[in-house]
Design an enzyme around this catalytic site. Structure first.
Site, short mmCIF file in Angstrom:
data_model
loop_
_atom_site.label_atom_id
_atom_site.label_comp_id
_atom_site.label_asym_id
_atom_site.label_seq_id
_atom_site.Cartn_x
_atom_site.Cartn_y
_atom_site.Cartn_z
CE LYS A 32 28.78 3.00 71.08
NZ LYS A 32 29.19 2.90 72.48
CG ASP A 59 32.78 2.31 72.67
OD1 ASP A 59 33.94 2.72 72.79
OD2 ASP A 59 31.78 3.01 72.93
CE LYS A 61 34.67 5.74 74.64
NZ LYS A 61 33.40 4.99 74.72
CG ASP A 64 46.65 -0.76 82.03
OD1 ASP A 64 47.78 -0.49 82.50
OD2 ASP A 64 45.77 -1.32 82.70
CG ASN A 67 53.33 -6.65 78.51
OD1 ASN A 67 53.53 -7.26 77.46
ND2 ASN A 67 53.17 -7.26 79.68
CB THR A 119 32.04 14.53 72.89
OG1 THR A 119 31.43 13.31 73.26
CG2 THR A 119 32.53 14.44 71.47
N GLY A 210 22.47 5.82 69.02
CA GLY A 210 21.88 5.06 70.11
C GLY A 210 20.40 5.35 70.25
NE ARG A 211 20.74 8.54 74.59
CZ ARG A 211 21.33 9.52 75.26
NH1 ARG A 211 20.83 9.94 76.40
NH2 ARG A 211 22.44 10.09 74.80
O1 C5P Z 1 22.09 7.50 72.50
P1 C5P Z 1 23.16 8.21 71.75
O2 C5P Z 1 22.91 8.31 70.26
O3 C5P Z 1 23.55 9.54 72.35
O4 C5P Z 1 24.42 7.22 71.90
C1 C5P Z 1 25.70 7.55 71.44
C2 C5P Z 1 26.65 6.44 71.75
O5 C5P Z 1 27.96 6.88 71.39
C3 C5P Z 1 26.72 6.06 73.21
O6 C5P Z 1 27.04 4.67 73.28
C4 C5P Z 1 27.86 6.90 73.74
O7 C5P Z 1 28.50 6.32 74.84
C5 C5P Z 1 28.79 6.90 72.54
N1 C5P Z 1 29.75 7.99 72.48
C6 C5P Z 1 29.37 9.32 72.48
N2 C5P Z 1 30.32 10.31 72.42
C7 C5P Z 1 31.62 9.99 72.36
C8 C5P Z 1 32.02 8.65 72.36
C9 C5P Z 1 31.04 7.67 72.42
O8 C5P Z 1 28.18 9.62 72.51
N3 C5P Z 1 32.52 10.93 72.25
#
Ligand code: C5P
Length: 237
Positions: A32, A59, A61, A64, A67, A119, A210-211
């Protein structure tokens, strides 16, 4: 949809991204790319990650007037990513315009999914700031139905909502779910989390992690563990 793990490459530079991705010498993760990396490095980072053989969820998002979103999606479509997204709050007309823009002359296109409510938005801020006076799960399902009616392929949602989204919009409607943590891992700033095995049982199609992978001592081992628990169904809980 074939279940898979998407690794959120939330890095600020190409250098950091590639030193992370270089560790994956076997299976190439689905990646992503979010706003931070895209705004820092531009479209070239997308082309390079694609060239290395990764599938990509871009990603950005979009939200707007129809068009503008249609034209922007046409540009993103030419980057040959696998999934793009937008905010369902932009209305059905905006989502339909986005699909038109995304569709290439040969009829192919990346998958398009919608963010329902972020979220980070809770019931209180939705009511006080956005003046939406309905229960959160009703709002999420309404936006998901709008996305399906506009022809989109799925939504980003919490794994806690995945099953309900499938009931409401069909089994084929894709649920992409962040907020995943290992049973023995740090929760960090995520509030409502599930383990990969729980997300599998809840019906998520694709998890975004992610982390728990990027900050792990051994990112490849953490990624393989996600694959075993989410894709292959290993369940030690
Ligand atoms: O590090 P972590 O696992 O929390 O990363 C989750 C990823 O998903 C991040 O890139 C975060 O911006 C994205 N994300 C999220 N919650 C959402 C939409 C996207 O955590 N509702």
């Amino acid at each position: 949809m074939q279940k898979d793990v998407i690794v959120a490459c939330d890095f600020a530079s190409a250098e950091k991204t590639f030193s992370f991705l270089d560790q994956f010498t076997g299976r190439k993760p689905f990646v992503k790319i979010g706003m931070e990396l895209f705004y820092a490095e531009g479209p070239s980072i997308v082309r390079e990650i694609k060239r290395r053989g990764h599938r990509i969820f871009l990603d950005l998002k979009l939200h707007d007037i129809p068009n503008t979103v249609k034209k922007a999606m046409a540009v993103l479509s030419a980057l040959d990513v696998d999934i793009c997204n937008l905010h369902a709050a932009g209305t059905k007309r905006m989502m339909e315009a986005a699909l038109e823009g995304l569709t290439r002359p040969d009829g192919t296109r990346p998958l398009l999914i919608a963010v329902t409510q972020l979220t980070s938005t809770d019931q209180e801020s939705m009511e006080n700031d956005l003046w939406i006076h309905r229960p959160m799960d009703e709002v999420v399902m309404h936006y998901a139905r709008n996305a399906r009616d506009a022809g989109l392929d799925g939504v980003v949602c919490s794994p806690l909502e995945a099953e309900k989204v499938h009931q409401c919009c069909g089994e084929d409607f894709i649920t992409v779910t962040p907020g995943v943590r290992f049973a023995d891992g740090d929760v960090g700033d995520q509030k409502r989390v599930m383990t990969p095995a729980q997300a599998r049982r809840a019906g998520s199609d694709l998890i975004v992690v992610g982390r728990p992978i990027t900050a792990a001592a051994d990112p490849v081992a953490a990624y393989e563990r996600c694959i075993r628990e989410f894709v292959e169904g290993e369940d030690n809980e």
